[in-house]
Enzyme design. Structure first.
Site, PDB file in Angstrom:
ATOM      1  N   ALA A 405      44.197  42.663  35.051  1.00 23.50           N
ATOM      2  CA  ALA A 405      44.168  43.776  34.100  1.00 23.50           C
ATOM      3  C   ALA A 405      44.833  43.349  32.788  1.00 23.50           C
ATOM      4  CB  ALA A 405      44.871  45.003  34.682  1.00 23.50           C
ATOM      5  N   ASP A 406      44.017  43.147  31.770  1.00 23.33           N
ATOM      6  CA  ASP A 406      44.492  42.728  30.444  1.00 23.33           C
ATOM      7  C   ASP A 406      43.989  43.754  29.428  1.00 23.33           C
ATOM      8  OD1 ASP A 406      44.973  41.594  27.983  1.00 23.33           O
ATOM      9  OD2 ASP A 406      43.964  39.698  28.404  1.00 23.33           O
TER      10      ASP A 406
END
Length: 464
Positions: A405-406
């Site tokens: 998750a970026d």
């Protein structure tokens, strides 16, 4: 340590301009036996710690939503993501049945998900990551919808987000009703939101909301009047009393490197000469289980101790669930044994016992559980989940997509969980930040944690 100040809380609804045409017509989603078993528990609470984006980083993604600050950007991207997950902006609805039971379903009525902006003055990234002490309690304040039981989402949001600004970082905490989905579904949404935050117009994996039920299997032969849905359940007369006040516990993160995992797996398989292959995770659980109860030094060696662990139906049950199945697909497996068996037998024996329990959960046995649960639903309360201090409860999974998750300014620094369903013996498992490593968030009494940290056998593998 510092204090939390809530700046604003609001209900947000899915954006109109990012609709997924397949999901736009969804108005009602049934709850399966997998979903309903958690109805009296609290939601899933997980979150990620990030550094604050630099001015140049923020400039690269603020153009996507014309955002003038980070909080606004995250809020707008959240509403766009909800358009792909419309059930998360809904509520539970109930049906009172003629047999004095109740049925629950998800009403995709667009009442909204919760979005909270908070500031933690005097709290830094170093405070959250400090390995010399236990996990600070202020982290529990980084999550929304604290203390809400899943069935209460008849009138409370199914999903909530809290973005907390630290002195030098940002914590994004989410709470999802556990009767809506499991950890795989939770991280599916989290990663999808991060994609939209990075400027994607769509998400890489579409959720599948159609509920699964076994083919060619009937309900109770004595009841041919209805199908699987909706499931009829009997709730306690006053479910709110099922809330469980856990004993005083402390929490600490332990890290296991890829190299130590490999060494422990090899040792477990060397000790186990039955020809059965012990997995890395089974070896880790065996070492952890033995260590905890060795450090507890139970007065009665014949006292039964219990290990509970989640078994996923994804990839196990036939026909297979769709890749993007958005719901629960997990049951809890239990292993009981007198404490002396853990202490007198080695790592290989304990790991083999865990392996046997996992292997017994075949497609057919999981279908049988599903049908039995539909016929005679058993809803877990918090006290039944944790049972007592003789229980070690494993939750979450090292296979979840956490550090992928970026949101547009790099990989998270750490993952943490909220207060939901915390009790003595709860072990939350996460993939480590370094590929191949695993983190364990351990909830135990202070004296047990101190004993673990002074246990050479344990600390040989688990690093604080």
């Amino acid at each position: 340590m510092g204090e939390i100040h809530v700046i604003s809380t609001s209900l947000v609804t899915p954006s109109d301009d990012h609709h997924n045409s397949e999901n736009i017509s969804i108005s009602r989603i049934e709850l399966t036996p997998w979903d309903l078993q958690t109805l009296l528990l609290e939601g899933i609470q997980k979150g990620l710690l990030f550094s604050k984006p630099s001015q140049s980083q923020f400039a690269t993604f603020q153009k996507y939503f014309s955002s003038d600050d980070l909080i606004h950007h995250l809020k707008i991207s959240f509403t766009h993501t909800l358009s792909f997950f419309p059930l998360l902006a809904g509520r539970f609805s109930t049906i009172k049945n003629d047999d004095n039971t109740t049925s629950f379903y998800i009403n995709c009525n667009n009442e909204g998900a919760e979005f909270t902006h908070a500031i933690a003055n005097g709290v830094s990234i170093a405070d959250v990551l400090d390995k010399t002490t236990y996990i600070p309690q202020i982290i529990q304040s980084f999550f929304p919808l604290n203390g809400v039981l899943n069935y209460e989402s008849v009138y409370k949001p199914l999903f909530g987000v809290q973005v907390t600004e630290l002195d030098d970082g940002v914590f994004i905490g989410c709470t999802m009703n556990h009767s809506v989905g499991d950890g795989t579904a939770f991280w599916h949404f989290f990663n999808s939101w991060s994609e939209i935050s990075r400027g994607f117009s769509s998400i890489s994996k579409s959720p599948v909301f159609s509920r699964w039920f076994p083919d060619n299997i009937e309900m109770d032969a004595g009841d041919t009047s209805r199908n699987f849905f909706p499931v009829h359940i009997s709730l306690p007369e006053n479910p709110i009393r099922q809330k469980f006040n856990p004993p005083t516990i402390q929490e600490k993160f332990f890290h296991v490197t890829k190299e130590n995992i490999a060494k422990l797996k090899a040792r477990a398989n060397l000790e186990n000469n039955t020809g059965t292959t012990i997995s890395s995770f089974q070896a880790l659980l065996a070492r952890l289980w033995r260590s905890v109860f060795r450090c507890r030094a139970l007065e009665n060696p014949n006292q039964e101790v219990l290990l509970k662990q989640p078994i996923s139906a994804r990839g196990r049950i036939q026909p297979c669930l769709a890749e993007g199945y958005f719901g629960n697909a997990v049951i809890m497996a239990s292993l009981r044994t007198p404490a002396k068996n853990l202490l007198e037998n080695g790592l290989g024996w304990t790991a083999l016992e865990i392996n046997k329990v996992v292997a017994s959960h075949t497609s057919e046995s999981m279908k049988k559980w599903y049908v039995n649960m539909a016929n005679e639903p058993k809803i877990m309360g918090l006290s039944q989940l944790a049972e007592d201090s003789s229980c070690l409860l494993i939750t979450s999974s090292a296979r979840h997509s956490v550090y992928t998750a970026d949101f547009g300014w790099g990989k998270a620094l750490a993952v943490r969980s909220g207060r939901g369903n915390k009790s003595f013996g709860k072990i939350t498992v996460f993939p480590g930040r370094e590929e191949g490593s695993i983190d364990f968030e351990v909830c135990l009494s202070l004296d047990t944690l101190i004993a673990l940290e002074n246990d050479a056998d344990f600390m040989e593998v688990f690093q604080s």
